[in-house]
Design a protein around this motif. Structure first.
Motif, short mmCIF file in Angstrom:
data_model
loop_
_atom_site.label_atom_id
_atom_site.label_comp_id
_atom_site.label_asym_id
_atom_site.label_seq_id
_atom_site.Cartn_x
_atom_site.Cartn_y
_atom_site.Cartn_z
N ASP A 63 9.74 5.90 -8.74
CA ASP A 63 8.88 5.08 -7.88
C ASP A 63 9.53 3.73 -7.60
O ASP A 63 9.50 3.24 -6.46
CB ASP A 63 7.51 4.88 -8.54
CG ASP A 63 6.66 6.13 -8.49
OD1 ASP A 63 6.99 7.05 -7.72
OD2 ASP A 63 5.66 6.20 -9.24
N GLU A 67 10.85 2.40 -3.80
CA GLU A 67 10.29 1.19 -3.21
C GLU A 67 11.33 0.08 -3.04
O GLU A 67 11.07 -0.92 -2.38
CB GLU A 67 9.15 0.66 -4.09
CG GLU A 67 7.93 1.58 -4.13
CD GLU A 67 6.89 1.10 -5.11
OE1 GLU A 67 7.16 0.10 -5.83
OE2 GLU A 67 5.81 1.72 -5.19
N TYR A 142 9.99 0.00 3.06
CA TYR A 142 10.67 -0.17 1.78
C TYR A 142 10.35 -1.54 1.22
O TYR A 142 9.82 -2.41 1.91
CB TYR A 142 12.18 0.01 1.92
CG TYR A 142 12.83 -0.85 2.99
CD1 TYR A 142 13.09 -2.20 2.78
CD2 TYR A 142 13.17 -0.32 4.22
CE1 TYR A 142 13.67 -3.00 3.74
CE2 TYR A 142 13.76 -1.11 5.21
CZ TYR A 142 14.01 -2.44 4.96
OH TYR A 142 14.59 -3.22 5.92
N ALA A 146 6.52 -1.13 1.38
CA ALA A 146 6.15 0.20 0.92
C ALA A 146 4.92 0.17 0.03
O ALA A 146 4.23 1.17 -0.12
CB ALA A 146 7.32 0.84 0.16
N ARG A 147 4.62 -0.99 -0.54
CA ARG A 147 3.50 -1.10 -1.47
C ARG A 147 2.24 -1.69 -0.84
O ARG A 147 1.13 -1.44 -1.31
CB ARG A 147 3.90 -1.97 -2.67
CG ARG A 147 5.04 -1.38 -3.48
CD ARG A 147 5.29 -2.17 -4.77
NE ARG A 147 5.81 -3.51 -4.53
CZ ARG A 147 7.09 -3.78 -4.36
NH1 ARG A 147 7.98 -2.81 -4.36
NH2 ARG A 147 7.50 -5.03 -4.17
#
Length: 391
Positions: A63, A67, A142, A146-147
């Motif tokens: 993960d 990311e 990214y 991405a979060r």
């Protein structure tokens, strides 16, 4: 591979060097560097950091890797970054995959028996997972993008909104025709077709801001990100647009409740942003603004009767800002029929059981006390009913 070699290989990361700043990887490096007396405590600290993300070490490291705003993505925005970086990428994925598959006793020979053993996926393929993410980088993004999908500007830097307004389009009854214009423009932006800057103008409480936030939530899985910009931050937008230009995602710069005085310095800044500067418009950024003023600039009778020798030119200058938005969508105060329709739909959403004639009668009385009809007033009324408050 011995601990000292693992540590040296991690220190030598180039493409994925950003991983070294992750707290989980920092805890791992501290454990790898610990002497025997400190090993138990360093390992416990690493596992505490790991278990906050889950008990599977393979998945946790993967993960982080997916990311990471790594060098290859920055250089090529998801394409081929050239033979040197591509070779380094492959080798580092090999290293990280081996690290992520390793169990506690493989990394730390003689680890204390009293420490819990993390889980691993020995068949995990970091290469396949990374290539799949890379192919979809235009939707997933990214790094920080991405979060999170909603951001603000703080001291010139993007700050994520960890708990954004969860508003959805399906929860906004009324104004479907007006909203569809904004949705169509947003789809054009996402598909790489020409898209306009948008001004959502109209009465207070009619859902202008909610429309923009709901669109951001709806299209986040398709690669849309929202950045809220305050009026006093407009001068920072050109630098921000340059920063975003190479990003594969699409961005809405959201300016809420926009208005100016005639001598406002921010007035000229926004004019330059809206196709008035030497820099061209970015293909992946659009400005969405809301305002209660059609021409965005506060005017007084003195402005029209003053001593300006070229008053018409001055008024034209003030109105030119709104004209730079390619799409203007008007949200007017609802009439009785539209207001009743909004009440009915909101009552259904909140599970309010009330005969429609009573709902309309009480809802109209509530609107009179609140200063007029609007979707905001309708929602306040229905929420009070749902909460058992006497109205």
């Amino acid at each position: 591979m011995q601990r000292v070699e693992w540590s040296a290989r991690l220190d030598a990361l180039v493409v994925f060097r950003g991983l070294l700043d992750a707290p989980l990887v920092q805890a791992l490096r501290a454990a790898l560097a610990a002497g025997e007396p400190e090993l138990g405590g360093a390992l416990a600290a690493f596992e505490a950091a790991l278990f906050r993300r889950g008990t599977n070490w393979t998945r946790a490291l993967l993960d982080l890797l997916l990311e990471d705003e790594n060098l290859c993505l920055q250089v090529a925005a998801g394409g081929d970054a050239g033979p040197v970086l591509e070779k380094a990428l492959t080798e580092e994925l090999d290293l990280l995959q081996a690290l992520g598959r390793a169990q506690l006793d493989e990394l730390f020979h003689g680890a204390p028996d009293y420490l819990p053993r993390w889980q691993t996926d020995p068949e995990a393929d970091y290469h396949a997972a990374y290539q799949a993410r890379r192919a979809a980088v235009g939707r997933t993004g990214y790094g920080i993008f991405a979060r999170y999908h909603v951001f603000t500007l703080e001291d010139g830097r993007l700050a994520p909104v960890r708990y954004p307004d969860p508003q959805r389009l399906s929860e906004l009854p009324g104004y479907e025709r007006e909203r569809e214009k904004v949705i169509a423009n947003t789809r054009a932006l996402l598909e790489g077709r020409p898209a306009n800057n948008v001004l959502l103008y109209g009465d207070a409480g009619t859902g202008k801001s909610s429309t923009v936030k709901a669109i951001a939530n709806e299209f986040a899985p398709d690669g849309l990100r929202l950045i809220e910009v305050k009026k006093n931050q407009l001068y920072q937008i050109p630098a921000l647009m340059d920063e975003l230009a190479k990003n594969p995602l699409k961005f809405l710069l959201f300016i809420d409740d926009l208005s100016f005085t005639a001598n406002d310095d921010n007035f000229a800044a926004l004019k330059a942003i809206l196709e008035g500067s030497v820099g061209g418009r970015s293909h992946n950024v659009a400005v969405y603004a809301t305002s209660n003023r059609r021409h965005l600039v506060k005017e007084s009778m003195a402005d029209r009767t003053g001593d300006d020798l070229h008053a018409a030119d001055t008024r034209q200058e003030l109105m030119s800002l709104a004209a730079r938005f390619g799409l203007t969508v008007t949200f007017q105060q609802p009439d009785k029929a539209r207001y009743d329709g909004i009440l009915l739909e909101l009552a259904r959403q909140y599970g309010v059981q009330m005969p429609s004639d009573q709902l309309f009668l009480k809802g109209e009385a509530f609107a009179l006390r609140a200063g007029g009809r609007s979707p905001r007033v309708a929602k306040q009324f229905v929420e009070m009913l749902a909460g058992g408050v006497s109205v």
